[in-house]
Design a protein around this motif. Structure first.
Motif, PDB file in Angstrom:
ATOM      1  N   UNK A 166      39.936  48.815  20.233  1.00  0.00           N
ATOM      2  CA  UNK A 166      40.677  49.185  21.447  1.00  0.00           C
ATOM      3  C   UNK A 166      40.311  48.244  22.597  1.00  0.00           C
ATOM      4  N   UNK A 167      39.022  47.939  22.732  1.00  0.00           N
ATOM      5  CA  UNK A 167      38.590  46.985  23.767  1.00  0.00           C
ATOM      6  C   UNK A 167      39.203  45.613  23.516  1.00  0.00           C
ATOM      7  N   UNK A 168      39.235  45.219  22.250  1.00  0.00           N
ATOM      8  CA  UNK A 168      39.764  43.906  21.898  1.00  0.00           C
ATOM      9  C   UNK A 168      41.258  43.837  22.222  1.00  0.00           C
ATOM     10  N   UNK A 169      42.003  44.867  21.861  1.00  0.00           N
ATOM     11  CA  UNK A 169      43.431  44.888  22.179  1.00  0.00           C
ATOM     12  C   UNK A 169      43.653  44.857  23.688  1.00  0.00           C
ATOM     13  N   UNK A 170      42.863  45.620  24.410  1.00  0.00           N
ATOM     14  CA  UNK A 170      42.973  45.650  25.863  1.00  0.00           C
ATOM     15  C   UNK A 170      42.653  44.281  26.467  1.00  0.00           C
ATOM     16  N   UNK A 171      41.621  43.636  25.939  1.00  0.00           N
ATOM     17  CA  UNK A 171      41.246  42.301  26.425  1.00  0.00           C
ATOM     18  C   UNK A 171      42.351  41.285  26.154  1.00  0.00           C
ATOM     19  N   UNK A 172      42.950  41.382  24.972  1.00  0.00           N
ATOM     20  CA  UNK A 172      44.033  40.461  24.625  1.00  0.00           C
ATOM     21  C   UNK A 172      45.238  40.706  25.525  1.00  0.00           C
ATOM     22  N   UNK A 173      45.553  41.965  25.737  1.00  0.00           N
ATOM     23  CA  UNK A 173      46.680  42.315  26.615  1.00  0.00           C
ATOM     24  C   UNK A 173      46.454  41.740  28.012  1.00  0.00           C
TER      25      UNK A 173
END
Length: 189
Positions: free
Chosen positions: A138-145
């Protein structure tokens, strides 16, 4: 189908291949048999004496365990208390926390499948590993977004496992390529 084709084109390793690579990590076993040294290309392992711990590659430990020739000693980090602390640290921080092991997903999966009896509180361990994975992805997706929305040109990937990076790599690479094409004004597919 499209994602699989994209992964093949980009050369992304799938989870089974990453697990295969992680099997070279060393783990402690307690043999239930007596045998001299085993000489392999990868290294020499032995002597196998009942009740005397020694380190071997995970693939060998799993093989011996499946034949009921050893007990696998769970790594120190595969402990409910340590995993609970890590989960809390991941939850409390907006940044990725240092991993307890670089191949935590692969090794925990291997051991939870092949050495379940050797892992204290295995169900709790499985749940904690899944929770940690979910929090980190979830953190990774948020960071990518955030990275894409801010039209970033580069990003650091600190404290991420290869499995985590590979889980987002195909989509991230495609998005970055599209962004690059848009910025340059070139037509894209």
């Amino acid at each position: 189908l499209l994602l699989n084709r994209l992964m093949e084109e980009l050369g992304v390793l799938d989870p089974v291949e990453l697990e295969f690579l992680a099997e070279d990590e060393k783990i402690q076993i307690v043999p239930k048999f007596k045998h001299d040294w085993v000489y392999l290309i990868q290294g020499d392992y032995g002597q196998f004496v009942p009740g005397i711990p020694l380190e071997v590659p995970i693939w060998l430990a799993v093989h011996l365990s499946n034949k009921r020739l050893c007990d696998i000693t769970a790594p120190d980090w595969l402990d409910v208390d340590k995993l609970t602390e890590w989960r809390q640290a991941e939850t409390d921080s907006p940044f990725f926390q240092p991993m307890l092991h670089k191949n935590y997903m692969e090794i925990s999966h291997l051991l939870l499948v092949h050495a379940l009896d050797n892992i204290p509180r295995a169900d709790a361990v499985r749940t904690l590993i899944k929770d940690i994975w979910d929090i980190r992805t979830a953190k990774l997706r948020s960071s990518i977004d955030k990275f894409i929305k801010e039209k970033g040109n580069f990003a650091g990937l600190n404290s991420l496992s290869v499995m985590e990076i590979n889980s987002v790599r195909p989509l991230l690479v495609a998005a970055l390529n599209d962004m690059s094409m848009i910025k340059s004004g070139l037509p894209h597919d």
